[in-house]
Motif scaffolding. Structure first.
Motif, short mmCIF file in Angstrom:
data_model
loop_
_atom_site.label_atom_id
_atom_site.label_comp_id
_atom_site.label_asym_id
_atom_site.label_seq_id
_atom_site.Cartn_x
_atom_site.Cartn_y
_atom_site.Cartn_z
N UNK A 73 0.75 -1.15 -0.03
CA UNK A 73 0.14 -0.12 -0.18
C UNK A 73 0.82 1.38 0.05
N UNK A 74 0.44 2.33 -0.76
CA UNK A 74 1.31 3.40 -1.19
C UNK A 74 1.27 4.23 0.31
N UNK A 75 2.48 4.80 0.82
CA UNK A 75 2.27 5.41 1.94
C UNK A 75 1.28 6.70 2.23
N UNK A 76 0.83 7.37 1.16
CA UNK A 76 0.00 8.25 1.16
C UNK A 76 -1.49 7.65 1.43
N UNK A 77 -1.50 6.48 0.87
CA UNK A 77 -3.05 6.14 1.25
C UNK A 77 -3.03 5.27 2.74
N UNK A 78 -1.87 4.73 3.13
CA UNK A 78 -1.99 4.22 4.31
C UNK A 78 -2.20 5.19 5.34
N UNK A 79 -1.56 6.59 5.11
CA UNK A 79 -1.79 7.81 6.26
C UNK A 79 -3.24 7.92 6.22
N UNK A 80 -3.62 8.14 4.87
CA UNK A 80 -5.17 8.49 4.86
C UNK A 80 -6.07 7.28 5.16
N UNK A 81 -5.68 6.02 5.28
CA UNK A 81 -6.55 4.88 6.21
C UNK A 81 -6.36 5.18 7.62
N UNK A 82 -5.22 5.72 8.15
CA UNK A 82 -4.96 5.91 9.35
C UNK A 82 -5.86 7.09 10.14
N UNK A 83 -5.74 8.15 9.14
CA UNK A 83 -6.32 9.29 9.82
C UNK A 83 -7.88 9.23 9.54
N UNK A 84 -8.60 8.28 8.42
CA UNK A 84 -10.04 8.02 8.44
C UNK A 84 -10.25 7.26 9.36
N UNK A 85 -9.66 6.25 9.76
CA UNK A 85 -10.19 5.20 10.78
C UNK A 85 -9.94 6.01 12.28
N UNK A 86 -9.11 6.87 12.56
CA UNK A 86 -9.14 7.37 13.76
C UNK A 86 -10.28 8.51 13.92
N UNK A 87 -10.49 9.00 12.78
CA UNK A 87 -11.82 10.08 12.76
C UNK A 87 -12.72 9.50 12.96
N UNK A 88 -13.21 8.24 12.62
CA UNK A 88 -14.40 7.60 12.63
C UNK A 88 -14.59 7.21 14.06
N UNK A 89 -13.41 6.69 14.79
CA UNK A 89 -13.52 6.14 16.02
C UNK A 89 -13.88 7.46 17.08
N UNK A 90 -13.41 8.36 16.68
CA UNK A 90 -13.40 9.91 17.35
C UNK A 90 -15.12 10.30 17.39
N UNK A 91 -15.35 10.18 16.23
CA UNK A 91 -16.74 10.59 15.81
C UNK A 91 -17.83 9.63 16.66
N UNK A 92 -17.41 8.32 16.57
CA UNK A 92 -18.55 7.32 17.22
C UNK A 92 -18.31 7.79 18.69
N UNK A 93 -17.34 7.83 19.28
CA UNK A 93 -17.23 8.14 20.92
C UNK A 93 -17.96 9.55 21.13
N UNK A 94 -18.10 10.70 20.13
CA UNK A 94 -18.40 11.89 20.55
C UNK A 94 -20.13 11.60 20.41
N UNK A 95 -20.60 10.71 19.39
CA UNK A 95 -21.80 10.68 19.16
C UNK A 95 -22.64 9.98 20.18
N UNK A 96 -21.89 8.86 20.64
CA UNK A 96 -22.55 8.12 21.63
C UNK A 96 -22.56 8.65 22.95
#
Length: 291
Positions: A28-51
């Protein structure tokens, strides 16, 4: 003690991410891996904030500032740093990135009107000298050919970009915006920006389903992004971007300590002396009432 805990979390977690990043390199290209990391982290924080019903509404102006924080701190800096690492030794990258201690003081004074603390300046310079000593073997091999020189400029650009992200984070903290809300939106904006750049460059957006890749991605997203950036951005609000930036001197050294245990890294007397200078500089920066 609260700031000490936040400081330790930031240093230890980011110091351990260097090994995890190794498992991200490959298919996986580094730019895509970093995007995956940020998107997953954002999703987890949004889930916590909504709950927890803590997803506070923000004005368009604040969204613009958070967008800039995300672009500079969570994505844009990596676009410079990753290509630089192809032509520079990791030690040199670490030393260049450590100049953020000085850049944060300068940018904080220019953009936020923050006073430059003499003790923080002295401590930062001592720590920077220590970093040069720690990584002196790699620095001695520096070849300023065209590729290396361009990579060095990219590394400085990435460090400056990250420093600007620190200033936007400090501004958002001064506005008393919730740290997790800012991080969630910032990481989402950063991930979308990286996906957009990947599409423009024709880079395939893929996922490696091997256990080592998925496990390291989870570690980087949960601990390296959610936990560490929460601690670091909170620290910026508590003690200022100049003192918080000293973590950029400490976590590469923590990475070397981990490498000593797992990869057999050999310390020299000069390296040990440099490590002591980094610790001395840290004491000057973090002591109560540094001015």
């Amino acid at each position: 003690m609260n700031n000490v805990l936040l400081y330790l979390i930031t240093v230890v977690v980011w110091g351990s991410t260097w090994i995890a990043i190794k498992f991200q390199l490959g298919t996986v290209e580094p730019i895509v891996s970093i995007a995956h990391r940020s998107m997953l982290a954002a999703s987890l924080i949004f889930l916590y904030l909504i709950l927890r019903r803590r997803l506070a509404p923000l004005s368009l102006r604040n969204h613009a500032m958070i967008f800039m924080q995300g672009l500079c701190l969570f994505s844009g800096n990596y676009l410079f740093i990753y290509p630089a690492t192809e032509h520079l030794a990791s030690g040199l990258v670490a030393v260049v990135f450590s100049t953020m201690v000085i850049l944060n003081m300068i940018n904080g004074a220019i953009f936020l009107g923050l006073p430059i603390s003499r003790m923080v300046l002295v401590g930062g310079l001592i720590g920077l000298v220590g970093m040069v000593a720690v990584f002196s073997p790699q620095l001695s091999d520096l070849d300023l050919s065209d590729n290396s020189f361009r990579a060095l400029l990219l590394c400085f650009a990435g460090t400056f970009c990250a420093s600007l992200g620190n200033i936007f984070a400090a501004r958002n903290s001064l506005e008393r915006l919730p740290v997790l809300v800012c991080n969630a939106w910032g990481m989402l904006y950063g991930a979308l920006a990286l996906y957009g750049v990947a599409l423009l460059l024709g880079t395939p957006i893929t996922v490696d389903w091997e256990f080592s890749y998925v496990a390291s991605l989870l570690y980087l997203a949960v601990f390296g992004s959610v936990v560490a950036f929460w601690a670091y951005v909170t620290l910026i609000g508590n003690i200022g971007p100049d003192r918080a930036a000293y973590t950029s001197l400490l976590f590469p050294v923590v990475a070397l300590l981990i490498s000593t245990v797992f990869e057999g890294y050999q310390w020299s007397l000069l390296g040990l002396a440099g490590f002591c200078l980094v610790l001395m500089g840290n004491w000057l920066v973090m002591r109560r009432g540094a001015a």
